[in-house]
Write a protein that holds these residues in place. Structure first.
Motif, PDB file in Angstrom:
ATOM      1  N   PHE A  57     -11.040 -26.248  53.658  1.00 28.09           N
ATOM      2  CA  PHE A  57     -10.328 -25.809  52.461  1.00 28.09           C
ATOM      3  C   PHE A  57      -9.505 -26.948  51.867  1.00 28.09           C
ATOM      4  CE2 PHE A  57     -10.671 -22.093  55.280  1.00 28.09           C
ATOM      5  CZ  PHE A  57     -11.554 -21.353  54.518  1.00 28.09           C
ATOM      6  N   ALA A  58     -10.077 -28.128  51.804  1.00 26.05           N
ATOM      7  CA  ALA A  58      -9.351 -29.301  51.332  1.00 26.05           C
ATOM      8  C   ALA A  58      -9.123 -29.228  49.824  1.00 26.05           C
ATOM      9  CB  ALA A  58     -10.115 -30.563  51.687  1.00 26.05           C
ATOM     10  N   PHE A  59      -7.861 -29.257  49.437  1.00 23.90           N
ATOM     11  CA  PHE A  59      -7.450 -29.359  48.044  1.00 23.90           C
ATOM     12  C   PHE A  59      -6.549 -30.567  47.931  1.00 23.90           C
ATOM     13  CE2 PHE A  59      -7.887 -24.580  47.770  1.00 23.90           C
ATOM     14  CZ  PHE A  59      -8.928 -24.598  46.865  1.00 23.90           C
ATOM     15  N   ASP A  60      -6.354 -30.997  46.727  1.00 21.80           N
ATOM     16  CA  ASP A  60      -5.366 -32.024  46.465  1.00 21.80           C
ATOM     17  C   ASP A  60      -3.991 -31.433  46.782  1.00 21.80           C
ATOM     18  OD1 ASP A  60      -4.174 -34.338  45.471  1.00 21.80           O
ATOM     19  OD2 ASP A  60      -3.976 -33.446  43.483  1.00 21.80           O
ATOM     20  N   LEU A  61      -3.099 -32.225  47.383  1.00 26.96           N
ATOM     21  CA  LEU A  61      -1.784 -31.709  47.749  1.00 26.96           C
ATOM     22  C   LEU A  61      -0.981 -31.281  46.531  1.00 26.96           C
ATOM     23  CD1 LEU A  61      -0.731 -33.998  50.694  1.00 26.96           C
ATOM     24  CD2 LEU A  61      -1.290 -31.584  50.749  1.00 26.96           C
ATOM     25  N   THR A  62      -1.213 -31.892  45.389  1.00 24.93           N
ATOM     26  CA  THR A  62      -0.530 -31.460  44.176  1.00 24.93           C
ATOM     27  C   THR A  62      -0.989 -30.056  43.792  1.00 24.93           C
ATOM     28  OG1 THR A  62      -0.424 -33.759  43.471  1.00 24.93           O
ATOM     29  CG2 THR A  62      -0.025 -32.102  41.800  1.00 24.93           C
ATOM     30  N   SER A  63      -2.268 -29.757  43.996  1.00 21.41           N
ATOM     31  CA  SER A  63      -2.769 -28.396  43.725  1.00 21.41           C
ATOM     32  C   SER A  63      -2.097 -27.380  44.641  1.00 21.41           C
ATOM     33  CB  SER A  63      -4.283 -28.337  43.933  1.00 21.41           C
ATOM     34  OG  SER A  63      -4.932 -29.242  43.094  1.00 21.41           O
ATOM     35  N   TRP A  64      -1.974 -27.728  45.929  1.00 14.78           N
ATOM     36  CA  TRP A  64      -1.285 -26.837  46.859  1.00 14.78           C
ATOM     37  C   TRP A  64       0.168 -26.646  46.444  1.00 14.78           C
ATOM     38  CZ3 TRP A  64      -3.538 -23.441  49.459  1.00 14.78           C
ATOM     39  CH2 TRP A  64      -4.735 -23.668  50.118  1.00 14.78           C
ATOM     40  N   GLY A  65       0.783 -27.702  45.965  1.00 15.66           N
ATOM     41  CA  GLY A  65       2.168 -27.602  45.511  1.00 15.66           C
ATOM     42  C   GLY A  65       2.320 -26.622  44.366  1.00 15.66           C
ATOM     43  N   TRP A  66       1.420 -26.686  43.394  1.00 12.77           N
ATOM     44  CA  TRP A  66       1.503 -25.752  42.262  1.00 12.77           C
ATOM     45  C   TRP A  66       1.200 -24.321  42.680  1.00 12.77           C
ATOM     46  CZ3 TRP A  66       4.206 -26.733  38.282  1.00 12.77           C
ATOM     47  CH2 TRP A  66       4.350 -28.037  37.828  1.00 12.77           C
ATOM     48  N   ILE A  67       0.291 -24.156  43.634  1.00 18.38           N
ATOM     49  CA  ILE A  67      -0.006 -22.806  44.150  1.00 18.38           C
ATOM     50  C   ILE A  67       1.232 -22.219  44.819  1.00 18.38           C
ATOM     51  CG2 ILE A  67      -1.312 -21.546  45.920  1.00 18.38           C
ATOM     52  CD1 ILE A  67      -3.687 -23.449  45.250  1.00 18.38           C
ATOM     53  N   HIS A  68       1.872 -22.989  45.690  1.00 22.08           N
ATOM     54  CA  HIS A  68       3.064 -22.502  46.391  1.00 22.08           C
ATOM     55  C   HIS A  68       4.239 -22.299  45.434  1.00 22.08           C
ATOM     56  CE1 HIS A  68       1.689 -22.455  50.526  1.00 22.08           C
ATOM     57  NE2 HIS A  68       1.063 -23.593  50.291  1.00 22.08           N
ATOM     58  N   LEU A  69       4.356 -23.177  44.460  1.00 22.86           N
ATOM     59  CA  LEU A  69       5.433 -23.043  43.482  1.00 22.86           C
ATOM     60  C   LEU A  69       5.288 -21.770  42.665  1.00 22.86           C
ATOM     61  CD1 LEU A  69       7.924 -24.523  42.345  1.00 22.86           C
ATOM     62  CD2 LEU A  69       6.401 -25.573  40.684  1.00 22.86           C
ATOM     63  N   SER A  70       4.086 -21.477  42.200  1.00 26.08           N
ATOM     64  CA  SER A  70       3.888 -20.260  41.408  1.00 26.08           C
ATOM     65  C   SER A  70       4.041 -18.999  42.246  1.00 26.08           C
ATOM     66  CB  SER A  70       2.522 -20.289  40.713  1.00 26.08           C
ATOM     67  OG  SER A  70       1.489 -20.380  41.664  1.00 26.08           O
ATOM     68  N   LEU A  71       3.550 -19.008  43.490  1.00 28.68           N
ATOM     69  CA  LEU A  71       3.746 -17.852  44.372  1.00 28.68           C
ATOM     70  C   LEU A  71       5.226 -17.637  44.669  1.00 28.68           C
ATOM     71  CD1 LEU A  71       0.851 -18.100  46.974  1.00 28.68           C
ATOM     72  CD2 LEU A  71       1.216 -16.306  45.288  1.00 28.68           C
ATOM     73  N   GLY A  72       5.967 -18.719  44.830  1.00 29.38           N
ATOM     74  CA  GLY A  72       7.403 -18.611  45.091  1.00 29.38           C
ATOM     75  C   GLY A  72       8.160 -18.001  43.929  1.00 29.38           C
TER      76      GLY A  72
END
Length: 144
Positions: A57-72
């Motif tokens: 499930f490799a994504f760019d870390l910036t993508s993971w950051g935006w996913i976590h930011l929006s969920l938060g």
């Protein structure tokens, strides 16, 4: 004559329901806040996290950051609705906590201990929101 609105008689069952809903609201707020911080860390500084090669499930870390930011952000908004004991907030709270579990599972290799902690907290939130029956709830903002 004027009608007076009285709060339902406090019973042990209602106190448990109010307590579990308040617990879920506070925990969802904390999970959301921590996810916002995690998202900001991943967006601002990619080198904080360990990168793993050949992860399915490799994504760019910036993508993971935006996913976590929006969920938060969504979790914080829903937690405020939980204090008003809204049905939409309970349903959304379970959905958001479920999405937080999935997002943290998928990002386990990047921040493993923190992901496990967030999965456990989200599991408690889902349990607290699902165990309370709707007819046992009253508005937490009216509690003195």
């Amino acid at each position: 004559m004027t009608a007076t609105h009285t709060r339902p008689a406090d019973t042990t069952r209602q106190e448990w329901a109010a307590g579990l809903t308040a617990f879920a609201a506070v925990m969802l707020f904390l999970v959301g806040l921590l996810d916002i911080f995690r998202g900001i860390m991943a967006v601002a500084e990619d080198d904080i996290f360990v990168t793993t090669r050949n992860y399915a499930f490799a994504f760019d870390l910036t993508s993971w950051g935006w996913i976590h930011l929006s969920l938060g952000v969504l979790a914080v908004i829903v937690s405020i609705g939980l204090l008003k004991v809204s049905l939409w907030a309970r349903v959304s709270g379970v959905a958001i906590a479920g999405l937080v579990i999935i997002a943290n599972f998928l990002s386990l290799p990047y921040y493993p201990v923190w992901s496990v902690v967030m999965i456990a907290l989200s599991g408690f939130i889902i349990w607290a929101l699902c165990v309370v029956q709707r007819d046992n709830l009253f508005n937490l903002s009216e509690v003195e």
